[in-house]
Design an enzyme around this catalytic site. Sequence first.
Site, short mmCIF file in Angstrom:
data_model
loop_
_atom_site.label_atom_id
_atom_site.label_comp_id
_atom_site.label_asym_id
_atom_site.label_seq_id
_atom_site.Cartn_x
_atom_site.Cartn_y
_atom_site.Cartn_z
N GLY A 69 0.81 -1.21 0.00
CA GLY A 69 0.00 0.00 0.00
C GLY A 69 0.85 1.27 0.00
N THR A 70 1.91 1.26 0.76
CA THR A 70 2.75 2.47 0.86
C THR A 70 3.33 2.82 -0.50
OG1 THR A 70 3.27 1.94 3.14
CG2 THR A 70 4.78 3.46 2.01
N SER A 193 -3.12 -3.87 -0.77
CA SER A 193 -2.03 -4.53 -0.06
C SER A 193 -2.49 -5.93 0.34
CB SER A 193 -1.69 -3.70 1.19
OG SER A 193 -0.66 -4.33 1.91
N CYS A 322 3.45 6.35 17.98
CA CYS A 322 4.29 6.57 19.15
C CYS A 322 5.62 7.11 18.64
CB CYS A 322 4.50 5.25 19.88
SG CYS A 322 5.41 5.45 21.40
C1 LIG Z 1 -5.21 2.68 4.70
C2 LIG Z 1 -3.82 2.18 4.57
N1 LIG Z 1 -3.08 2.59 3.54
C3 LIG Z 1 -1.81 2.15 3.37
C4 LIG Z 1 -1.23 1.27 4.26
C5 LIG Z 1 0.17 0.81 4.02
O1 LIG Z 1 0.16 -0.45 3.42
P1 LIG Z 1 1.49 -1.37 3.42
O2 LIG Z 1 1.69 -1.81 4.84
O3 LIG Z 1 1.15 -2.50 2.50
O4 LIG Z 1 2.61 -0.54 2.91
C6 LIG Z 1 -1.98 0.82 5.36
C7 LIG Z 1 -1.37 -0.10 6.34
O5 LIG Z 1 -1.28 0.18 7.50
C8 LIG Z 1 -3.31 1.29 5.52
O6 LIG Z 1 -4.06 0.90 6.55
#
Ligand SMILES: Cc1ncc(COP(=O)(O)O)c(C=O)c1O
Length: 376
Positions: A69-70, A193, A322
């Site tokens: 996702g990132t 993701s 944190c």
């Molecule tokens: C809404 C959202 N976007 C993006 C991410 C990031 O995804 P990834 O951990 O696959 O990089 C997360 C994960 O915590 C998420 O909850």
Amino acid sequence: MIYLDNSATTKLGEEVLEAMLPWLRDGYGNASSVHSLGRRARVEIDDAREEIAAAIGARPAELIFTSGGTESNNAVLKSALEESALADKLAVSAIEHHAVLRPAEALRRRGFDVEILTVNADCRVSPEMVAAVNHNRTLLSVMHANNETGAIQPIASIRNAAPDALLHVDAVQSLGKIHLRVDKLGVDFASFSAHKIHGPKGVGALFIRKGIDFKAHQQGGGQERNRRAGTEPVALIAGFRAAVRTAVGQTESYTAHTTSITNAMRTILIAKIPSLRINTPSENALPNILNVSFTDAERLDGEAVLQSLDMRGIAASNGSACVSGSMQPSHTLSAMGLPIAEAKAAVRFSVSKFTDLAEAVEAAEALVEIIANMRE
Ligand SMILES: Cc1ncc(COP(=O)(O)O)c(C=O)c1O
């Protein structure tokens, strides 16, 4: 351990592990190689792309694999404004994940116009507010479901309110949990993701609507039709495929199971904690998240609540990051208008298909006791 932190990550599904093992053990060919080992890997990647695309209402050519996702979020924001120059301006909601907010801040520092859209007390972006924004050459980024409260955004109405904008949706939390079709939502980009749906960490996907001239954010080899360089991780992609197949195939039973559990927890907490505030909207929210805070939060230590739960073997979370040992108030809860002390001391329970009712009830009762003890 009673694991109620499934919005952070999930346990690997058994069938996912089984799908990955052959590729980790023997199928180690590079999908770009012409020999049979490479060709086998290529076939698995193509089949996975086809199956995942079909599950989300996309065409295979509209999906590229990423590291999660990132990366997908960074790729859309940075490529759209810089490499591909599809937009000059960015509008993002205040409750986006940091994987959208941080690249947006970086783009602002580099001179782009970045607008932050506020949300109402229900954690929702209003289509009216979106309509008021100037959409000329704008990339609009609004998440499908919020990772802290579970609130689902009215994406189809937002699309109608901004017909000229390029629309990106972070669908990391909604994939496999609610009905999701990118064609019906009318979005231009969507991020996914694997590890939120019992898939492996380190793999995800980005939907790029057909016809968009998307230039790679990461240069190198010509993989993913020149849109994402790097040797494809076949085992992770095979695991992602298996996770999507299970999750999308089980959405109805998942909803019924997780709803009954979060409802039971909600009932206990409402009955036994007088200062409780429920931050998960009662309608149009993910079924597996229950986010609560306490209106007398200035008398509570948010970090101590989570530590006390942990000491009882219960893994929960709060949305706050944190940073250097001190709790930061959750940006999502702050955007919804919660006072700082309350936004620091929220508790997010997020359940999964593996959670059973008895352990969820135990966790809710434990929270009741912890809060009562702290007050004393
Ligand atoms: C809404 C959202 N976007 C993006 C991410 C990031 O995804 P990834 O951990 O696959 O990089 C997360 C994960 O915590 C998420 O909850």
